[in-house]
Design a protein around this motif. Structure first.
Motif, PDB file in Angstrom:
ATOM      1  N   ALA A 196       0.685  -1.186   0.292  1.00 50.97           N
ATOM      2  CA  ALA A 196       0.214  -0.026   0.152  1.00 50.97           C
ATOM      3  C   ALA A 196       0.921   1.539  -0.511  1.00 50.97           C
ATOM      4  CB  ALA A 196      -0.806  -0.503   1.195  1.00 50.97           C
ATOM      5  N   VAL A 197      -0.081   2.508  -0.578  1.00 44.54           N
ATOM      6  CA  VAL A 197       0.435   3.658  -0.679  1.00 44.54           C
ATOM      7  C   VAL A 197       0.236   4.595   0.014  1.00 44.54           C
ATOM      8  CG1 VAL A 197       2.110   5.104  -1.674  1.00 44.54           C
ATOM      9  CG2 VAL A 197       1.766   2.625  -2.959  1.00 44.54           C
ATOM     10  N   ALA A 198       1.127   5.654   0.982  1.00 43.83           N
ATOM     11  CA  ALA A 198       0.132   6.930   1.666  1.00 43.83           C
ATOM     12  C   ALA A 198       0.787   8.053   0.579  1.00 43.83           C
ATOM     13  CB  ALA A 198       0.185   6.487   3.269  1.00 43.83           C
ATOM     14  N   VAL A 199       0.458   8.711   0.176  1.00 39.00           N
ATOM     15  CA  VAL A 199       0.625   9.803  -0.145  1.00 39.00           C
ATOM     16  C   VAL A 199      -0.091  10.859   0.499  1.00 39.00           C
ATOM     17  CG1 VAL A 199       0.733  11.253  -1.855  1.00 39.00           C
ATOM     18  CG2 VAL A 199       1.336   8.941  -2.323  1.00 39.00           C
ATOM     19  N   THR A 200       0.450  12.283   0.558  1.00 42.10           N
ATOM     20  CA  THR A 200      -0.327  13.133   1.152  1.00 42.10           C
ATOM     21  C   THR A 200       0.683  14.753   0.658  1.00 42.10           C
ATOM     22  OG1 THR A 200      -1.289  14.697   3.158  1.00 42.10           O
ATOM     23  CG2 THR A 200       1.037  14.309   3.213  1.00 42.10           C
ATOM     24  N   ASP A 206      -0.231  24.615 -10.450  1.00 43.61           N
ATOM     25  CA  ASP A 206      -1.060  23.352 -10.873  1.00 43.61           C
ATOM     26  C   ASP A 206       1.085  22.526 -10.214  1.00 43.61           C
ATOM     27  OD1 ASP A 206      -2.552  23.954 -12.906  1.00 43.61           O
ATOM     28  OD2 ASP A 206      -1.349  24.715 -13.774  1.00 43.61           O
ATOM     29  N   ALA A 207       1.461  22.870  -9.643  1.00 41.75           N
ATOM     30  CA  ALA A 207       2.799  21.952  -9.079  1.00 41.75           C
ATOM     31  C   ALA A 207       2.655  21.870  -7.895  1.00 41.75           C
ATOM     32  CB  ALA A 207       4.151  23.203  -9.108  1.00 41.75           C
ATOM     33  N   ILE A 208       3.974  20.398  -7.784  1.00 47.47           N
ATOM     34  CA  ILE A 208       3.397  19.988  -6.040  1.00 47.47           C
ATOM     35  C   ILE A 208       4.464  20.621  -5.108  1.00 47.47           C
ATOM     36  CG2 ILE A 208       3.415  17.601  -4.990  1.00 47.47           C
ATOM     37  CD1 ILE A 208       2.934  16.672  -7.233  1.00 47.47           C
ATOM     38  N   ALA A 209       3.861  21.195  -4.142  1.00 46.67           N
ATOM     39  CA  ALA A 209       4.978  22.704  -3.595  1.00 46.67           C
ATOM     40  C   ALA A 209       5.793  21.653  -2.670  1.00 46.67           C
ATOM     41  CB  ALA A 209       4.364  23.085  -2.867  1.00 46.67           C
ATOM     42  N   GLU A 210       5.133  20.083  -2.273  1.00 49.45           N
ATOM     43  CA  GLU A 210       5.544  19.419  -0.782  1.00 49.45           C
ATOM     44  C   GLU A 210       5.032  18.416  -1.023  1.00 49.45           C
ATOM     45  OE1 GLU A 210       6.617  20.873   2.855  1.00 49.45           O
ATOM     46  OE2 GLU A 210       4.861  22.282   2.409  1.00 49.45           O
ATOM     47  N   ALA A 211       5.823  16.809  -0.725  1.00 53.81           N
ATOM     48  CA  ALA A 211       4.877  15.438  -0.802  1.00 53.81           C
ATOM     49  C   ALA A 211       5.695  15.333   0.207  1.00 53.81           C
ATOM     50  CB  ALA A 211       5.716  15.272  -2.157  1.00 53.81           C
ATOM     51  N   ARG A 212       4.631  13.431   0.490  1.00 47.31           N
ATOM     52  CA  ARG A 212       5.042  12.758   1.712  1.00 47.31           C
ATOM     53  C   ARG A 212       4.891  11.429   1.013  1.00 47.31           C
ATOM     54  NH1 ARG A 212       7.375  16.785   2.724  1.00 47.31           N
ATOM     55  NH2 ARG A 212       7.595  18.103   4.460  1.00 47.31           N
ATOM     56  N   VAL A 213       5.589  10.736   1.015  1.00 42.20           N
ATOM     57  CA  VAL A 213       5.016   9.416   0.826  1.00 42.20           C
ATOM     58  C   VAL A 213       5.578   8.266   1.899  1.00 42.20           C
ATOM     59  CG1 VAL A 213       5.105   7.436  -1.047  1.00 42.20           C
ATOM     60  CG2 VAL A 213       5.306  10.364  -1.840  1.00 42.20           C
ATOM     61  N   GLY A 214       4.847   7.393   2.144  1.00 42.42           N
ATOM     62  CA  GLY A 214       5.272   6.579   2.793  1.00 42.42           C
ATOM     63  C   GLY A 214       4.977   4.583   1.715  1.00 42.42           C
ATOM     64  N   LEU A 215       5.467   4.360   2.903  1.00 41.50           N
ATOM     65  CA  LEU A 215       5.041   2.678   1.560  1.00 41.50           C
ATOM     66  C   LEU A 215       4.956   1.375   2.977  1.00 41.50           C
ATOM     67  CD1 LEU A 215       7.781   2.310  -1.024  1.00 41.50           C
ATOM     68  CD2 LEU A 215       5.833   3.484  -0.842  1.00 41.50           C
ATOM     69  N   ALA A 219       8.932  -3.561   3.559  1.00 38.88           N
ATOM     70  CA  ALA A 219      10.577  -3.766   4.299  1.00 38.88           C
ATOM     71  C   ALA A 219       9.717  -4.239   5.950  1.00 38.88           C
ATOM     72  CB  ALA A 219      10.866  -2.350   4.599  1.00 38.88           C
ATOM     73  N   ALA A 220      10.678  -4.548   6.635  1.00 40.67           N
ATOM     74  CA  ALA A 220      11.019  -4.879   8.022  1.00 40.67           C
ATOM     75  C   ALA A 220       9.800  -3.643   8.314  1.00 40.67           C
ATOM     76  CB  ALA A 220      11.818  -5.478   8.982  1.00 40.67           C
ATOM     77  N   THR A 221       9.763  -2.553   8.219  1.00 42.03           N
ATOM     78  CA  THR A 221       9.218  -1.469   9.130  1.00 42.03           C
ATOM     79  C   THR A 221       8.572  -0.800   7.898  1.00 42.03           C
ATOM     80  OG1 THR A 221      11.251  -0.064   8.523  1.00 42.03           O
ATOM     81  CG2 THR A 221      10.995  -1.423  10.984  1.00 42.03           C
ATOM     82  N   PRO A 222       7.849   0.127   7.928  1.00 39.70           N
ATOM     83  CA  PRO A 222       7.262   0.785   6.871  1.00 39.70           C
ATOM     84  C   PRO A 222       8.196   1.894   6.144  1.00 39.70           C
ATOM     85  CG  PRO A 222       7.032   2.460   8.890  1.00 39.70           C
ATOM     86  CD  PRO A 222       7.079   0.488   9.064  1.00 39.70           C
ATOM     87  N   VAL A 223       8.129   2.517   5.303  1.00 40.47           N
ATOM     88  CA  VAL A 223       8.958   2.776   4.405  1.00 40.47           C
ATOM     89  C   VAL A 223       8.854   4.074   3.536  1.00 40.47           C
ATOM     90  CG1 VAL A 223      10.775   2.712   2.157  1.00 40.47           C
ATOM     91  CG2 VAL A 223      10.026   0.434   3.962  1.00 40.47           C
ATOM     92  N   ARG A 224       9.798   5.454   4.407  1.00 42.50           N
ATOM     93  CA  ARG A 224       9.524   6.211   3.265  1.00 42.50           C
ATOM     94  C   ARG A 224      10.496   6.754   2.071  1.00 42.50           C
ATOM     95  NH1 ARG A 224       9.285  11.720   6.306  1.00 42.50           N
ATOM     96  NH2 ARG A 224       8.623  13.217   4.567  1.00 42.50           N
TER      97      ARG A 224
END
Length: 284
Positions: A196-200, A206-215, A219-224
């Motif tokens: 799964a992918v978590a995105v904010t 029209d541009a992306i100023a900031e992005a946060r993505v977690g997977l 892996a054995a822990t969540p991944v940024r």
């Protein structure tokens, strides 16, 4: 199957809970919502000498504002997280991810803090907490300490907490006005995530100023997914740019191999789902 015998303690304060854990030693278990612990007890995969039930500690429930952060009590149920207006306004990613957790019965009983403390890499709330730079407030015999999400999750079902500590609350920086999406792939409805992918994202025109993505479950822990974030920032949110950024999603990941998927399949899923999640988040 009937669980092995154990002592039961139901403290009414955090201090009492910490003391009970300290007195019971390493064989004690904390009971939050019970959605992970009770099945393990019934199958006798664990046989704790003492169960410390946090259900009577009122301090551990609810959501409140504290300046630039939201504070979510560890015993706040998934159902309440889904419907809280502060979370919807300032941490929409948590609401989106919680919508996918199990089924309504589990969401009414399961708790936000319990899911994080359980630290299952296939769980749907770890990656959003990591993406939002959440901080875990942990209480022990020496007082309280704050642990960033990036340091809290350490391995499969393993956190930085000691056996005599409990998760009290989670502090989440406000992401007011950010758009969010949680894209989950599983074989059947209500199952654990294969990936799964978590995105904010925060957009500026029209541009992306900031992005946060977690997977999730890569892996054995969540991944940024830092490479994806870097590729998105400053770029117009076109389909071509999103695809190019999503191509970096699997970099640095080490997913497990099981009956559902091998490494290559999960890495390809991560790339595809990241593209979908970013596109959906930008679209609002």
């Amino acid at each position: 199957m009937i669980p092995a015998a154990f002592d039961y303690v139901a403290p009414s304060t955090v201090d009492e809970a910490v003391q009970a854990l300290s007195d019971a030693g390493e064989d004690a278990k904390v009971l939050a919502g019970g959605q992970s612990l009770l099945p393990v007890l019934r199958m006798r995969l664990a046989a704790p000498t003492t169960i410390v039930d946090l259900g009577k500690i009122a301090e551990l429930r609810g959501v409140r504002e504290d300046g630039d952060a939201l504070v979510i009590g560890a015993m706040t149920t998934h159902y309440d997280v889904q419907r809280d207006h502060l979370i919807a306004e300032h941490a929409a990613l948590l609401a989106r991810a919680t919508d996918t957790v199990a089924d309504p019965q589990v969401r009414h009983r399961g708790t936000f803090g319990g899911a994080l403390a359980h630290a299952d890499p296939a769980g749907d709330l770890l990656a959003p907490a990591l993406a939002l730079d959440a901080e875990m407030v942990v209480a022990g015999m020496d007082g309280r300490r704050t642990v960033p999400a990036a340091e809290f999750f350490q391995d499969f079902f393993t956190t930085s907490m000691t056996p005599a500590e409990i998760l009290v609350e989670v502090r989440v920086p406000k992401h007011t006005g950010w758009r969010a999406h949680y894209e989950k792939f599983n074989r059947v409805a209500q199952a654990w995530s294969m990936v799964a992918v978590a995105v904010t994202v925060r957009t500026d025109g029209d541009a992306i100023a900031e992005a946060r993505v977690g997977l999730t479950n890569m892996a054995a822990t969540p991944v940024r997914a830092s490479a994806v974030e870097q590729a998105l920032v400053g770029q117009p949110a076109t389909a071509e740019n999103v695809r190019a950024a999503a191509a970096h999603a699997a970099e640095g990941t080490n997913p497990t191999v099981d009956g559902n998927a091998d490494i290559e399949y999960r890495q390809e899923l991560a790339r595809v789902l990241t593209g979908r999640a970013v596109s959906a988040a930008v679209a609002g």
